[in-house]
Design an enzyme around this catalytic site. Structure first.
Site, PDB file in Angstrom:
ATOM      1  N   MET A  80      11.676 -28.938  -5.115  1.00  0.00           N
ATOM      2  CA  MET A  80      12.181 -27.638  -4.808  1.00  0.00           C
ATOM      3  C   MET A  80      11.360 -26.596  -5.515  1.00  0.00           C
ATOM      4  O   MET A  80      10.885 -26.819  -6.599  1.00  0.00           O
ATOM      5  CB  MET A  80      13.616 -27.560  -5.266  1.00  0.00           C
ATOM      6  CG  MET A  80      14.267 -26.385  -4.661  1.00  0.00           C
ATOM      7  SD  MET A  80      15.467 -25.485  -5.419  1.00  0.00           S
ATOM      8  CE  MET A  80      14.596 -24.242  -6.217  1.00  0.00           C
ATOM      9  N   ALA A  81      11.220 -25.450  -4.890  1.00  0.00           N
ATOM     10  CA  ALA A  81      10.451 -24.408  -5.515  1.00  0.00           C
ATOM     11  C   ALA A  81      11.345 -23.509  -6.333  1.00  0.00           C
ATOM     12  O   ALA A  81      12.534 -23.497  -6.207  1.00  0.00           O
ATOM     13  CB  ALA A  81       9.728 -23.614  -4.457  1.00  0.00           C
ATOM     14  N   THR A 128      14.261 -27.743   4.295  1.00  0.00           N
ATOM     15  CA  THR A 128      12.963 -27.320   3.794  1.00  0.00           C
ATOM     16  C   THR A 128      12.989 -27.300   2.275  1.00  0.00           C
ATOM     17  O   THR A 128      14.046 -27.213   1.648  1.00  0.00           O
ATOM     18  CB  THR A 128      12.605 -25.899   4.259  1.00  0.00           C
ATOM     19  OG1 THR A 128      13.560 -24.978   3.687  1.00  0.00           O
ATOM     20  CG2 THR A 128      12.606 -25.779   5.760  1.00  0.00           C
ATOM     21  N   ASP A 129      11.793 -27.341   1.679  1.00  0.00           N
ATOM     22  CA  ASP A 129      11.673 -26.924   0.293  1.00  0.00           C
ATOM     23  C   ASP A 129      11.827 -25.403   0.293  1.00  0.00           C
ATOM     24  O   ASP A 129      11.719 -24.746   1.329  1.00  0.00           O
ATOM     25  CB  ASP A 129      10.332 -27.358  -0.292  1.00  0.00           C
ATOM     26  CG  ASP A 129      10.373 -27.464  -1.814  1.00  0.00           C
ATOM     27  OD1 ASP A 129      11.210 -26.778  -2.439  1.00  0.00           O
ATOM     28  OD2 ASP A 129       9.557 -28.204  -2.378  1.00  0.00           O
ATOM     29  N   TRP A 130      12.037 -24.830  -0.871  1.00  0.00           N
ATOM     30  CA  TRP A 130      12.397 -23.413  -0.956  1.00  0.00           C
ATOM     31  C   TRP A 130      11.245 -22.520  -0.498  1.00  0.00           C
ATOM     32  O   TRP A 130      10.157 -22.527  -1.072  1.00  0.00           O
ATOM     33  CB  TRP A 130      12.839 -23.076  -2.369  1.00  0.00           C
ATOM     34  CG  TRP A 130      14.317 -23.163  -2.551  1.00  0.00           C
ATOM     35  CD1 TRP A 130      15.114 -22.214  -3.087  1.00  0.00           C
ATOM     36  CD2 TRP A 130      15.202 -24.244  -2.192  1.00  0.00           C
ATOM     37  NE1 TRP A 130      16.429 -22.621  -3.075  1.00  0.00           N
ATOM     38  CE2 TRP A 130      16.514 -23.861  -2.532  1.00  0.00           C
ATOM     39  CE3 TRP A 130      15.004 -25.494  -1.597  1.00  0.00           C
ATOM     40  CZ2 TRP A 130      17.623 -24.673  -2.305  1.00  0.00           C
ATOM     41  CZ3 TRP A 130      16.093 -26.310  -1.375  1.00  0.00           C
ATOM     42  CH2 TRP A 130      17.388 -25.906  -1.718  1.00  0.00           C
TER      43      TRP A 130
END
Length: 873
Positions: free
Chosen positions: A1-2, A292-294
């Site tokens: 995760m961002a 999604t990832d962030w």
């Protein structure tokens, strides 16, 4: 995760770059997206449409039936609400969906990290994944998962963002390899699956990530200045290495999956139809939902068609502008027909079914913390220009007795690499001189560095979104001082000139090597270890050499995120002991002291190889620093990463994968092997037919279902809603420019599919190996038996000569005590991926298969030949 819950958003501007350049009809002002650079020939990602429906797996049938009853009565607004995040900083968690309160479904809270609950209080900072891998202990892997799940539930987190099994550790300088369990697909797979089972036993939804090929941090994302790199992976390498742990995670029933930022074979992971539709949802039979990832969401329609189910945190190309690729734009896409209604119904059903699957409809807590502040009260929506305020932190203590698990994991991970003259364990009356800031705490205070973005004091974890705040920290200095009064501490990385050394003194030198996620640069390292390389930080090598020049007995303790070079000092005469304590979390000092002073024998084993030189690795696994144009990161080394490469290249490492010494000794005896399920065919039998999937009315809903006029609440500016102004003006159209290869006709079921993780026959136990382990030394201890497979050349493929496929760890054995370990090998464990047949192929009747058992990849005294006997080599 961002990690943009705390940092500037400038690098993310104009992030509208797509792998398949499709104008996004979900927007009235569609932008022509940039073309991707060409990937090398043979690495293109083929289209795979439509998205397979979830719900056909028997153990998910009840959850899907409940979900169907809800979804078929939902409005378009309610459906879109659950697929789209409310926006960054728009709630208590790092991400949250909209809600469907008519059906009792709240905003679903998503929160980091793989080692604990990030950015909260009264939590446990567990050891990192790489530490867990080093234990080679399945029970501890599970127990840590239970602890993380219990704490997530206690904080009101619906979806915990872990475990991480990607990156695999292909690049030794890669910034986030410490979040996973090691540089081997089976070790990653077993660690990930045990963690998932533990987490989800508590009702928390686990998230396996990052799918797939996110092996370096630099240039992972697309922006106005650059395009995220393309990981170019051939089909066989993908299946046999990088997909392997994800398949086991799906088989374990994981509820959610997070895509990576980068491309794979020229197509962005969040909208790569081959990866999501073809491999994950069809071949592997994934029943949960894909997020999604962030801020890794790049288009609206294209991502929906490619199998994406949830956008996190919901924002479009520019965060905090109040727009989204989905949200109201997904509502528009449904009304204009560019996203088929069945696709939306499947998205929502997957999310709701997972919620039911984990029994979150039964008194699951709401979030009682804020990831945005440590204050008790504050804005409820910090990203809004104007936000109502209230209590945001209730300071709920969720730690329980998890410190016991944390300490046990960190202790069993401690890996003894060298122990000349039996210098270890230390005696309580030994005269000790302790050196290095890594023995102490952060001089600026506990958790003073956001997301652990510094290297000050003992290294408990890397940095980034994969961290958690330390509720407390037992430093090595404290742990040692609790055991002995005969230690002098020099918490400095510069060797003191006035230190005296007697013949009986033992110097214990602490060094470390750090890395993390790309949004933080620490001491010149932008996530990946670009500046530090594989060397110890803070002149650690010089500190060891200085101590070795003055003391005749030196013990080196290493806290590290991954491989570290030791050649400058490992062979010095006075360096007699080396311990790798990995990343131990909050119990760093206690767990180390447990082993240093002999209360427990070390039982950790290396989850990666320690090389003699960085040049011993293939050139293709270096960090690529190319600021302009899309990086083409082609996996030319194929299957030969970590120990597979060292064996294939005939390079002797400093310490091999799986290496680990003990204070006692063990003897393996009486090995035997039995055939459990005969491999009477090269390919597994066809899978049973899939079950039914939910059926809905798939007509386009009434536009009034997403009209603002139908709402009665106060709008929060920048909050992402599913509603539209004047939706009645939107009409369906047949001229939407769908991607090449798009179709609504389902594919035939993949022959390698048919169950969660793949064809159920792949997981039939083919062989069972038993071995007796006896403690032949004078101290209690635990032993690990590692089983490696050698496949025959008759398969006609270039295959690594040894591949870890199973391991088991004994209980604590007192001197002269024995235990029989059973190691089971599945059909898949002895198969290769047949690219032409698109199936797993094994030697018929197991002919030519060799099973090696021992202490490490370089110490395998037992050989079992299928069709023959087991013997000692």
């Amino acid at each position: 995760m961002a990690p943009w819950t705390r940092l500037a958003l400038v690098p993310l501007l104009a992030q509208a770059v797509t792998a398949t350049p499709v104008p996004d009809a979900a927007s009235e002002d569609a932008v022509q997206l940039d073309q991707r650079d060409s990937v090398p020939e043979g690495y293109e990602s083929p289209p795979y449409y439509p998205t397979p429906y979830g719900g056909w797996a028997s153990d998910w049938a009840e959850a899907y039936e409940k979900a169907q009853q809800v979804v078929e009565n939902m409005t378009l607004a309610e459906k879109v609400n659950l697929t789209t995040g409310t926006g960054i900083f728009m709630g208590p968690c790092v991400g949250q969906t909209g809600s469907a309160p008519r059906f009792g479904i709240p905003n679903l809270c998503l929160q980091d990290s793989p080692l604990g609950i990030r950015n909260t209080d009264h939590n446990t900072a567990f050891p990192a994944g790489i530490t867990v891998g080093a234990t080679f202990n399945k029970d501890l892997m599970y127990a840590r998962g239970v602890g993380i799940g219990q704490e997530a539930r206690g904080k009101g987190v619906n979806i915990q963002l872990g475990p991480a099994v990607g990156p695999l550790g292909r690049k030794p300088r890669g910034g986030r390899i410490w979040e996973g369990f090691g540089a081997d697909p089976s070790l990653q797979a077993i660690g990930g699956a045990q963690t998932i089972k533990g987490m989800q036993s508590t009702g928390t939804i686990a998230t396996i990530k990052h799918f797939i090929g996110n092996e370096q941090e630099m240039y992972r994302m697309s922006s106005v200045l650059s395009k995220g790199y393309s990981s170019n992976i051939d089909d066989r390498t993908l299946h046999e290495l990088y997909l392997w742990p994800f398949a086991e995670g799906v088989r374990a029933g994981v509820g959610s999956l997070m895509t990576a930022y980068n491309d794979v074979n020229g197509s962005a992971c969040s909208q790569n139809s081959k990866l999501i539709n073809g491999i994950l949802k069809d071949e592997l039979g994934f029943q949960g939902f894909v997020m999604t990832d962030w801020l890794g969401h790049y288009t609206g329609v294209g991502a929906a068609l490619s199998g994406l189910d949830m956008s996190m945190p919901g924002d479009g190309a520019v965060p905090l502008f109040g727009d989204s690729y989905w949200g109201s734009e997904l509502s528009r896409s449904i009304l204009n027909g560019s996203v088929p209604v069945p696709r939306l119904n499947d998205m929502v059903t997957r999310i709701v079914a997972t919620w039911y699957k984990m029994d979150q409809d039964a008194d699951y807590p709401l979030p009682n913390f804020s990831t945005n502040t440590e204050d008790e009260t504050g804005p409820l929506y910090p990203g809004a220009l104007f936000s109502p305020s209230g209590v945001v932190n209730q300071y709920v203590n969720v730690q329980g007795d998890h410190n016991i698990t944390a300490r046990a994991v960190a202790r069993e991970a401690v890996t003894l690499l060298k122990n000349e003259d039996n210098i270890l364990p230390l005696q309580k009356n030994d005269s000790l001189k302790i050196f290095g800031t890594d023995a102490g705490g952060n001089s600026d205070g506990l958790n003073s560095c956001s997301d652990q973005g510094c290297d000050k004091g003992v290294l408990t974890m890397g940095w980034g979104s994969g961290t958690a705040r330390l509720p407390y920290l037992i430093t090595p200095q404290q742990g040692i001082a609790n055991v002995t009064n005969n230690a002098e501490f020099y918490i400095t990385d510069s060797f003191p000139s006035d230190v005296t050394a007697s013949a009986n003194d033992i110097a214990v030198v602490f060094i470390n090597a750090d890395s993390g996620e790309n949004y933080i640069t620490v001491e010149g390292n932008p996530g990946d270890r670009t500046d530090a390389g594989l060397y110890a930080w803070h002149n650690g090598d010089e500190l060891v050499k200085a101590a070795a020049a003055k003391f005749s007995n030196v013990v080196v303790v290493v806290h590290t995120v991954g491989p570290i070079l030791m050649e400058e000092w490992i062979d010095l005469e006075s360096v007699k002991g080396v311990l790798v304590a990995h990343l131990p979390g909050q119990e760093a000092g206690n767990s180390l002291a447990d082993v240093l002073f002999g209360d427990y024998s070390p039982s950790g084993h290396m989850p990666y190889t320690i090389p003699r030189s960085e040049s011993d690795y293939p050139d293709s696994v270096s960090i690529i620093d190319q600021p302009f144009g899309q990086i083409q990161d082609t996996y030319t080394e194929g299957l030969y990463v970590d120990y597979r490469h060292f064996i294939n290249a005939n390079i002797t490492p400093r310490y091999p994968f799986g290496h680990g010494l003990s204070y006692t000794t063990f003897n393996f005896s009486n090995p035997s092997m039995s055939v459990v399920t005969a491999l009477d065919t090269a390919y597994p039998a066809a899978a049973p037919a899939r079950g039914a999937t939910p059926v809905y009315n798939d007509s386009i809903p009434a536009a009034s279902e997403v009209a603002w006029s139908s709402t009665t609440f106060t709008r929060i500016w920048r909050y992402l809603y599913p509603y539209l102004d004047n939706p009645e003006s939107i009409t369906a159209s047949d001229d939407y420019p769908y991607p090449d290869g798009y179709t609504t006709t389902p594919h035939a079921e993949p022959r390698a599919g048919g169950g969660q993780g793949g064809n159920p026959a792949l997981f039939d136990t083919a062989f069972s190996v038993q071995v007796n382990v006896k403690n032949t030394g004078s101290r209690p201890g635990k032993a690990v038996a590692q089983l490696y497979v050698e496949l025959p050349s008759s398969l006609g493929l270039d295959t690594p000569s040894l591949q870890l496929r199973q391991f088991e760890k004994t209980t604590t054995l007192v001197p002269n005590q024995s235990e029989t370990l059973t190691l089971e090998i599945t059909r898949k464990d002895v198969s290769v991926w047949d690219v032409d047949a698109q199936d797993w192929k094994a030697p018929v009747n197991g002919q030519g298969i060799k099973l090696w058992v021992g202490n490490s990849v370089a110490d395998l005294p037992i050989l079992c030949v299928v069709g023959g006997d087991c013997s000692f080599q």
